[in-house]
Design a protein around this motif. Structure first.
Motif, short mmCIF file in Angstrom:
data_model
loop_
_atom_site.label_atom_id
_atom_site.label_comp_id
_atom_site.label_asym_id
_atom_site.label_seq_id
_atom_site.Cartn_x
_atom_site.Cartn_y
_atom_site.Cartn_z
N PHE A 1 19.62 6.68 -0.47
CA PHE A 1 19.17 5.41 0.11
C PHE A 1 20.34 4.44 0.24
O PHE A 1 21.21 4.37 -0.65
CB PHE A 1 18.08 4.78 -0.76
N VAL A 2 20.33 3.69 1.33
CA VAL A 2 21.27 2.60 1.55
C VAL A 2 20.45 1.37 1.88
O VAL A 2 19.58 1.42 2.76
CB VAL A 2 22.25 2.91 2.70
N ASP B 1 11.85 0.99 -5.50
CA ASP B 1 11.71 1.70 -6.77
C ASP B 1 10.77 2.89 -6.63
O ASP B 1 10.99 3.95 -7.25
CB ASP B 1 11.20 0.75 -7.85
N ALA B 2 9.70 2.72 -5.85
CA ALA B 2 8.78 3.83 -5.64
C ALA B 2 9.47 4.97 -4.90
O ALA B 2 9.29 6.15 -5.24
CB ALA B 2 7.54 3.35 -4.87
N TRP B 3 10.24 4.63 -3.88
CA TRP B 3 10.99 5.67 -3.16
C TRP B 3 11.95 6.42 -4.08
O TRP B 3 12.05 7.64 -4.04
CB TRP B 3 11.79 5.04 -2.02
N LEU B 4 12.64 5.67 -4.93
CA LEU B 4 13.64 6.27 -5.80
C LEU B 4 13.00 7.12 -6.90
O LEU B 4 13.53 8.18 -7.26
CB LEU B 4 14.51 5.18 -6.43
N GLY B 5 11.91 6.67 -7.46
CA GLY B 5 11.25 7.43 -8.51
C GLY B 5 12.12 7.68 -9.72
O GLY B 5 12.08 8.78 -10.30
N GLY B 6 12.92 6.70 -10.10
CA GLY B 6 13.77 6.85 -11.27
C GLY B 6 15.13 7.44 -10.96
O GLY B 6 16.00 7.49 -11.85
N VAL C 1 0.83 -1.20 0.00
CA VAL C 1 0.00 0.00 0.00
C VAL C 1 0.87 1.26 0.00
O VAL C 1 0.53 2.25 -0.65
CB VAL C 1 -0.97 -0.02 1.19
N THR C 2 2.00 1.21 0.70
CA THR C 2 2.91 2.36 0.67
C THR C 2 3.46 2.58 -0.73
O THR C 2 3.52 3.72 -1.22
CB THR C 2 4.06 2.15 1.66
N ALA C 3 3.86 1.49 -1.40
CA ALA C 3 4.33 1.62 -2.78
C ALA C 3 3.22 2.16 -3.67
O ALA C 3 3.45 3.05 -4.51
CB ALA C 3 4.81 0.27 -3.29
N TYR C 4 2.01 1.66 -3.49
CA TYR C 4 0.86 2.13 -4.29
C TYR C 4 0.62 3.62 -4.05
O TYR C 4 0.34 4.38 -5.00
CB TYR C 4 -0.38 1.32 -3.91
N ALA C 5 0.70 4.05 -2.80
CA ALA C 5 0.46 5.46 -2.48
C ALA C 5 1.43 6.36 -3.23
O ALA C 5 1.05 7.43 -3.73
CB ALA C 5 0.59 5.67 -0.97
#
Length: 676
Positions: free
Chosen positions: A233-234, A250-255, A211-215
């Motif tokens: 990020f580490v 991947d969601a945190w990084l956003g590319g 759900v966090t990734a989806y958000a």
């Protein structure tokens, strides 16, 4: 007095940054200075991984590249996250977030829930078993607590690998899963579980990540806020990341590519939980401009232990991706690892216990000794052996044998049966009959991890009865129950410091001065369930590698030829020791690897008749040892024997696939087959 490598409070930023690097070796320094991503640190066992990543973060902060509050370090355990925070504090770095994947996701989702979910954070399912039981009941499955745990594990595996209920049957088959019920039935329970959870308005721990990734993926405002907060990020233990965790990352990084991953492909041992080492192995392909730093200087173990670990992992099947690691021992030389063969398991346990007692009597702290085994059920014989010689112990990652629910239930039933009287000389069949009433049967362990653990615990009680009858044929059920009570009482003695008993999985991340790795026979290491899949066998090799690299100074590897005293001594030593144990040599095919495809052997005349005779003999030998036929000899070796027709052991030993150990086990039988 300022510790070497510590940061002096109040120092100028430049001097602080240099102080962070002062106590690192060349490779650690290279990794610490690579503060701009993408970065991959391949850190072998004992090479100072945690030291390196904390100094890297500190160097980035003190050199002005990082704002501490914009760094998120992700670990797999709360203990590891706490250690990171403690070390960063010692380096005068505050504000960095060091959390597990789940803790980081929970913190973010709790904040964003009103926007994303339209209300407060939902309640969490702390334990899946209640909902799984309801779902199983709706699917009309007959379950007990063991099968419910296995169903819950399958649902967790499916969710971490991003498999839906519809996907599950095909994905489980492709992954070689052994579910407790038919795959379609598991899928139905999975679907019903998800529906029940949604009706309750609850989330499980996998949902936290999903759900966090989806958000972040579906709400641009949430994505902007998260990505503005965290810019660097580490990820620790990256070889253990699963597809669900990678999706969140991947969601945190956003590319973006500001990520540093740290891992060891040689310690990939959790694929059964959904971990996918391809994320680590393919990191350089995903980020072609990444910096890859290898840490290979082992500060934990002696060069002799390191050398054995290198030879063990060097026999592994090659994997695509990043280069492998070859450890370089940095400690002073010490004795070579010891290899010991025993006639049976009780003898092996007694010898290890005696050695532990001698070490403790000579001044070695008991807490610096460990006994490592493949499956938890193996602990029983070592618990008993240590208790017999008065050596205290602690069991890591599991319950003491006599405290396990299935064992307590079995002992209670045996006590009740004994109250009705029993015949001397009928102990073993009586024990088998009683345990059959709780689902035990004398066959291969059932599918499912919890069910298999339960079966093995009950099997250990049967084996104990067999052992005691061998010593005292007149022992009856009442005497057996009394013996069990004595063992249980002895093992419940409080222990502040003791020898560690642990499975190889539970030992990961730990280390001791003295390590005994026990029970190294084929069918246990590698585990029987892995033998049909070469990739699973290779993971078993890596598990043994993890066990070996836990030892700082002394390492002993042992196995027993029979399970019980007086039993036929036909169990083959673990294939992983071929070429490592003194007097052994690598066999064909490569140790630990089953041929992907066998070539059909076509021989004519006497050679063809002999080949078929050898195959018949091999089938009987394999059945007696409870191993696959190829573990005895491959078709290629049988073909070589049929074509050359050796007349003595010397001629036989010169053929491919026949090492000293197999010559000892099977040489005379093979020559007998050759002569007809």
């Amino acid at each position: 007095m300022t510790q070497v490598g510590a940061v002096r409070p109040g120092a100028e930023p430049a001097s602080r940054a240099e102080a962070v690097l002062a106590a690192l070796d060349d490779e650690q320094r290279e990794a610490a200075q690579a503060v701009v991503g993408p970065v991959c640190i391949l850190a072998g066992a004992g090479t100072g991984k945690t030291r390196t990543i904390t100094h890297r973060i500190a160097y980035g902060v003190h050199s002005g590249v990082y704002v501490p509050e914009q760094v998120l370090a992700v670990t797999f355990t709360a203990r590891a996250a706490g250690e990171l925070r403690g070390r960063l504090a010692a380096l005068d770095v505050g504000g960095v977030q060091a959390r597990t994947f789940h803790a980081a996701a929970m913190r973010q989702l709790r904040y964003f829930a009103p926007r994303v979910l339209g209300g407060p954070m939902p309640s969490l399912v702390e334990n899946k078993l209640r909902l799984v039981a309801t779902a199983a009941s709706r699917s009309r499955l007959s379950t007990d607590r063991t099968s419910l745990r296995d169903l819950a594990s399958e649902i967790e595996w499916a969710k971490t690998t991003l498999a839906t209920p519809d996907d599950y049957p095909a994905r489980a088959k492709a992954a070689g899963r052994e579910p407790p019920f038919e795959a379609a039935a598991v899928a139905a329970v999975y679907a019903s579980y998800e529906s029940a959870k949604q009706r309750d308005g609850a989330l499980d721990f996998e949902d936290l990540l999903l759900v966090t990734a989806y958000a972040i993926e579906e709400h641009p405002a949430v994505a902007r806020e998260v990505r503005a907060q965290y810019r660097h990020f580490v990820v620790d233990e990256y070889q253990d990341v699963n597809p669900l965790q990678q999706r969140l990352l991947d969601a945190w990084l956003g590319g973006r590519a500001e990520v540093c991953v740290v891992g060891d492909p040689n310690q990939t041992i959790y694929s059964f939980t959904g971990a996918d080492p391809d994320y680590l192995l393919g990191f350089a392909d995903r980020y072609p401009d990444s910096a890859v730093v290898k840490l290979e200087r082992d500060y934990r173990s002696t060069p002799q232990v390191v050398g054995l670990a290198n030879r063990l992992i060097g026999q592994a099947a090659k994997r695509k991706g990043l280069p492998g690691l070859r450890l370089l021992g940095q400690r002073p030389d010490a004795g070579e690892p010891t290899f010991v063969e025993h006639p049976d398991e009780p003898a092996e346990a007694a010898a290890v216990a005696a050695r532990c007692k001698a070490l403790i009597d000579s001044g070695m702290p008991a807490a610096e000794i460990a006994i490592l085994f493949r499956i938890n059920a193996q602990s029983q014989v070592y618990e008993a052996a240590l208790a017999d010689v008065g050596v205290p112990y602690v069991l890591k990652g599991g319950e003491r044998f006599f405290e396990r629910p299935e064992v307590r239930e079995a002992v209670l039933l045996l006590r009740g049966a004994a109250a009705g009287g029993s015949d001397p000389g009928a102990l073993v069949p009586t024990v088998r009959d009683v345990l059959a009433s709780v689902g035990w049967a004398e066959h291969r362990p059932p599918a499912g991890g919890a069910a298999r653990d339960r079966w093995q615990s009950l099997a250990a009680l049967v084996d104990l009865a067999v052992d005691l009858v061998a010593e005292n044929p007149a022992l009856d059920l009442a005497g057996f129950v009394g013996h069990l009570a004595e063992r249980a009482n002895a093992q419940h003695a409080p222990t502040v410091q003791g020898v560690t008993l642990a499975s190889m999985h539970a030992a990961k991340g730990l280390e001791w001065d003295v390590v005994f790795v026990v029970g190294l026979v084929d069918g246990v290491v590698p585990i029987a369930q892995s033998l049909s899949r070469p990739d699973a066998v290779e993971e078993e090799r890596r598990l043994l590698y993890v066990a070996v690299t836990r030892a700082r100074e002394q390492l002993t590897l042992s196995w027993s030829l029979g399970r019980n005293p007086g039993a036929k001594r036909a169990r083959p030593r673990s294939r992983f020791l071929d070429g490592l144990a003194p007097g052994s040599s690598p066999t064909a095919p490569a140790p630990g690897r089953r041929p992907a495809k066998r070539q059909k052997v076509v021989l004519e005349g006497e050679a063809g008749e002999l080949f078929e005779r050898l195959r018949a003999w091999r089938s009987q030998a394999a059945q007696s040892a409870s191993v696959p036929a190829y573990v005895v000899f491959t078709d290629a070796t049988l073909q070589a024997i049929a074509e050359t027709r050796p007349t003595n052991l010397m001629e036989l030993s010169g053929l491919p696939g026949i090492g000293a150990r197999k010559l000892e086990l099977y040489g005379e039988d093979v020559l007998a087959a050759v002569t007809g």
